[in-house]
Design a protein around this motif. Structure first.
Motif, PDB file in Angstrom:
ATOM      1  N   THR A  93     -12.973   9.472  -1.493  1.00 17.99           N
ATOM      2  CA  THR A  93     -12.887   8.464  -2.552  1.00 17.99           C
ATOM      3  C   THR A  93     -12.641   7.061  -1.997  1.00 17.99           C
ATOM      4  N   GLU A  94     -11.714   6.949  -1.031  1.00 18.17           N
ATOM      5  CA  GLU A  94     -11.382   5.612  -0.526  1.00 18.17           C
ATOM      6  C   GLU A  94     -12.568   4.987   0.198  1.00 18.17           C
ATOM      7  N   ALA A 130       2.150   1.632  -3.575  1.00 15.98           N
ATOM      8  CA  ALA A 130       1.078   2.011  -4.497  1.00 15.98           C
ATOM      9  C   ALA A 130       0.684   3.468  -4.279  1.00 15.98           C
ATOM     10  N   GLN A 138       0.823  -1.203   0.000  1.00 14.63           N
ATOM     11  CA  GLN A 138       0.000   0.000   0.000  1.00 14.63           C
ATOM     12  C   GLN A 138       0.862   1.261   0.000  1.00 14.63           C
ATOM     13  N   ILE A 153      -0.967  -0.045 -12.241  1.00 18.09           N
ATOM     14  CA  ILE A 153       0.277   0.533 -11.734  1.00 18.09           C
ATOM     15  C   ILE A 153       1.446  -0.210 -12.362  1.00 18.09           C
ATOM     16  N   GLU A 164      -3.994   8.485  -6.973  1.00 20.37           N
ATOM     17  CA  GLU A 164      -5.414   8.517  -7.320  1.00 20.37           C
ATOM     18  C   GLU A 164      -5.966   7.104  -7.521  1.00 20.37           C
ATOM     19  N   VAL A 165      -5.223   6.294  -8.243  1.00 24.49           N
ATOM     20  CA  VAL A 165      -5.661   4.910  -8.462  1.00 24.49           C
ATOM     21  C   VAL A 165      -5.759   4.184  -7.117  1.00 24.49           C
ATOM     22  N   SER A 166      -4.797   4.442  -6.225  1.00 31.34           N
ATOM     23  CA  SER A 166      -4.824   3.791  -4.918  1.00 31.34           C
ATOM     24  C   SER A 166      -6.096   4.141  -4.164  1.00 31.34           C
ATOM     25  N   ARG A 167      -6.479   5.411  -4.224  1.00 31.19           N
ATOM     26  CA  ARG A 167      -7.703   5.816  -3.526  1.00 31.19           C
ATOM     27  C   ARG A 167      -8.916   5.128  -4.140  1.00 31.19           C
ATOM     28  N   LEU A 168      -8.910   4.982  -5.468  1.00 33.59           N
ATOM     29  CA  LEU A 168     -10.024   4.294  -6.123  1.00 33.59           C
ATOM     30  C   LEU A 168     -10.096   2.831  -5.691  1.00 33.59           C
ATOM     31  N   LEU A 169      -8.966   2.291  -5.218  1.00 32.39           N
ATOM     32  CA  LEU A 169      -8.967   0.902  -4.744  1.00 32.39           C
ATOM     33  C   LEU A 169      -9.251   0.835  -3.243  1.00 32.39           C
ATOM     34  N   GLY A 170      -9.569   1.974  -2.643  1.00 31.64           N
ATOM     35  CA  GLY A 170      -9.949   1.964  -1.233  1.00 31.64           C
ATOM     36  C   GLY A 170      -8.777   2.101  -0.276  1.00 31.64           C
ATOM     37  N   ILE A 171      -7.589   2.415  -0.787  1.00 32.55           N
ATOM     38  CA  ILE A 171      -6.429   2.559   0.097  1.00 32.55           C
ATOM     39  C   ILE A 171      -6.451   3.953   0.729  1.00 32.55           C
ATOM     40  N   ARG A 172      -6.213   3.999   2.037  1.00 31.73           N
ATOM     41  CA  ARG A 172      -6.210   5.288   2.727  1.00 31.73           C
ATOM     42  C   ARG A 172      -4.853   5.949   2.505  1.00 31.73           C
ATOM     43  N   VAL A 173      -4.759   6.660   1.389  1.00 35.18           N
ATOM     44  CA  VAL A 173      -3.467   7.188   0.940  1.00 35.18           C
ATOM     45  C   VAL A 173      -2.867   8.167   1.956  1.00 35.18           C
ATOM     46  N   GLY A 174      -3.719   9.015   2.531  1.00 29.14           N
ATOM     47  CA  GLY A 174      -3.210   9.985   3.505  1.00 29.14           C
ATOM     48  C   GLY A 174      -2.511   9.291   4.659  1.00 29.14           C
ATOM     49  N   LEU A 215      -3.655  -5.415  -4.452  1.00 32.93           N
ATOM     50  CA  LEU A 215      -4.133  -4.089  -4.062  1.00 32.93           C
ATOM     51  C   LEU A 215      -5.651  -4.011  -4.178  1.00 32.93           C
ATOM     52  N   SER A 237      -9.032  -3.857   0.333  1.00 33.93           N
ATOM     53  CA  SER A 237     -10.056  -3.210   1.132  1.00 33.93           C
ATOM     54  C   SER A 237     -11.325  -4.054   1.222  1.00 33.93           C
ATOM     55  N   ALA A 293     -14.975   3.726  -2.435  1.00 28.80           N
ATOM     56  CA  ALA A 293     -14.466   2.452  -2.959  1.00 28.80           C
ATOM     57  C   ALA A 293     -14.796   1.315  -1.996  1.00 28.80           C
ATOM     58  N   ARG A 294     -14.652   1.588  -0.689  1.00 35.36           N
ATOM     59  CA  ARG A 294     -14.896   0.546   0.300  1.00 35.36           C
ATOM     60  C   ARG A 294     -16.375   0.176   0.403  1.00 35.36           C
TER      61      ARG A 294
END
Lengths: 289, 236
Positions: free
Chosen positions: B70-71, A167, A164, B88, A173-183, B99, B103, B74-75
């Protein structure tokens, strides 16, 4: 033999600094120029605890924890508002932060060098019939650095968290679309990096160098070169780069002059950039920056 | 079901979406059609929370998605395959899939096996870096990565872009199958109106950010004026 140990001992410190830069780069794509100063500051906070009679190892742990907290806080407060801005912005801010931390450290703890006693006694071994003294601390720091390197490499390669982190840096942006808490990943990346940096600073402060507000400046530069030589994306490359520069400096120091020892890093950097500009251990092709 | 209500998005002075209103029913494919700049991508990005609307709402069943991160969207089970696929490149095929599964509450090994069964080529290349994949393989990977999380809604942005016609046809069949077997709600953004209308149940046509037609896919396909003026399909 003596030179090799000396070189490795300096090298592992560069390796750890390089490693901390690689972690931040891998997880946030920011080059942190205040890395050394942040680690120095954390060491000051941890090591002043020694004055209160707390044991050495507790102070090391305090330094690392403070370092991680400082790293996380820096990301949240100083770096977060700069995402999406030109890439030069975080660099300028961190160079400024470097100055602030060093000035603050001098103001709080004065700029005289503090020596922190090594936690080990000297050991010795026989080399061609001669007795050679060796600090057990040097052996310890070499093993420690190798251990940390392996841990970090394993973290990035094999764990969910590492995946994570990578990524989030590569494609936020793609990571956030996959539900990853990027922050959250960015904060964790900074915390990990600052923790590794703090370990390097503790080793520096515990050795002959001692602790003073600018003690990490030269080391940061060498660590930075090590990261560039190894390729910013490779923890193993960072460590190899650090060791290479440590050894080069040690041999220049021993056979030429201590004054030109820092040249070792520069020579290796120039050679590496000529042979493999993307870094000796970097897998990816050129990066778009 | 996705319910888009009175949705308006501005980029500065530019109006990207203007009072857009339509439903995308569960278990059906809703094609979102229109020329370049019609607002199709903006619509999907707004649903995913990447773009904040000035007005209006997007409801996933009873939940209003507007204002959510957004996250978190997605979830909730909204899978978004972005334009240009969003694979990626620096990671391997399997890392991309992992990846996608992170989630969601799915067993990773089962999820991977299921996707490798559906897209055998991905199984063969699982250890390869994505930069070595062809366009069609990347599209499959992007789809598989969205599907591994078992989404309730799938937002597909130009999945046929740059693909050979046979690959596009196969992809469209897969989307239709998924919709039927998994009861997915699919929003399919396409410039290629012909292939999209062939598999879609419903269609929404956007023009300069406004809905100019909304209804049965067959009805849209049969409307010569719509096809001529907005979809760029030659009337035969």
């Amino acid at each position: 033999m003596h030179n090799i140990f000396g070189g490795l001992a300096t090298g592992v410190i560069y390796s750890l600094v390089a490693l901390s830069l690689v972690i931040i780069w891998q997880s946030t794509h920011v080059l942190n120029f205040a890395q050394g100063a942040m680690a120095m500051f954390a060491t000051y906070i941890g090591m002043t605890e020694i004055d209160r009679g707390i044991g050495y190892w507790w102070c090391v742990i305090i330094s690392v924890v403070v370092g991680m907290a400082l790293g996380g806080l820096t990301e949240r407060v100083l770096i977060r508002p700069l995402y999406g801005k030109p890439e030069i912005n975080p660099i300028v801010v961190m160079v400024g932060f470097l100055g602030v931390l060093e000035a603050l450290a001098a103001a709080i703890w004065t700029s005289t060098t503090r020596n922190i006693t090594e936690p080990f006694s000297q050991i010795y071994y026989q080399d061609h019939g001669h007795l050679v003294f060796l600090s057990a601390f040097i052996v310890f720091q070499i093993l420690l650095a190798i251990g940390i390197m392996l841990l970090v490499a394993a973290l990035f390669r094999f764990t969910k968290l590492g995946l994570q982190l990578r990524a989030s840096a590569l494609a936020p942006e793609v990571s956030r679309l996959l539900g990853i808490r990027v922050g959250r990943m960015l904060t964790i990346g900074w915390m990990l990096s600052a923790g590794v940096g703090a370990i390097a600073a503790v080793i520096v402060a515990s050795g002959n160098f001692g602790l003073f507000p600018t003690d990490m400046d030269g080391i940061f530069v060498a660590g930075f070169i090590a990261a560039a030589v190894g390729g910013l994306e490779s923890p193993i490359g960072a460590v190899a780069g650090g060791l290479l520069i440590g050894l080069a400096e040690q041999f220049i120091l021993a056979y030429w002059s201590p004054n030109v020892a820092p040249l070792g890093g520069i020579i290796i950097l120039v050679l590496a950039l000529m042979i493999r500009p993307q870094g000796l251990f970097s897998k990816s092709v050129s990066r778009r920056v | 079901m996705i319910k888009v209500e009175d949705l308006s998005v501005n980029y500065g002075a530019v109006r990207a979406l203007r009072e857009v209103d339509f439903d995308a029913p569960t278990g059906q494919i809703t094609a979102v059609l229109g020329a370049n700049g019609a607002g199709k991508t903006t619509l999907l990005r707004t649903i995913s929370g990447l773009v904040k609307p000035q007005r209006g709402g997007v409801h996933l069943d009873e939940t209003n998605l507007v204002g959510m991160a957004t996250e978190n969207i997605a979830r909730l089970g909204v899978g978004h395959v972005p334009e240009g696929r969003g694979v990626i490149e620096e990671l391997t095929v399997e890392e991309n899939l992992r990846l996608g599964a992170l989630s969601a509450k799915v067993n990773l090994a089962d999820g991977l096996n299921e996707q490798y069964e559906r897209f055998p080529i991905l199984g063969e290349r699982r250890k390869r870096h994505c930069s070595t994949l062809s366009g069609g393989e990347r599209q499959m990977l992007a789809m598989a990565r969205a599907l591994i999380a078992r989404p309730r809604v799938l937002l597909l942005d130009e999945p046929s872009l740059g693909l050979a016609p046979q690959v596009t046809a196969q992809l469209m069949r897969t989307i239709r199958e998924l919709c039927e077997t998994d009861d997915l709600t699919v929003l399919l953004v396409e410039q290629n109106a012909k292939s999209a209308l062939r598999i879609a149940h419903r269609a929404v046509v956007l023009h300069l950010g406004s809905v100019v037609a909304n209804g049965d896919a067959q009805g849209v396909a049969d409307d010569d004026d719509l096809r001529r003026y907005y979809l760029g399909v030659v009337v035969s």
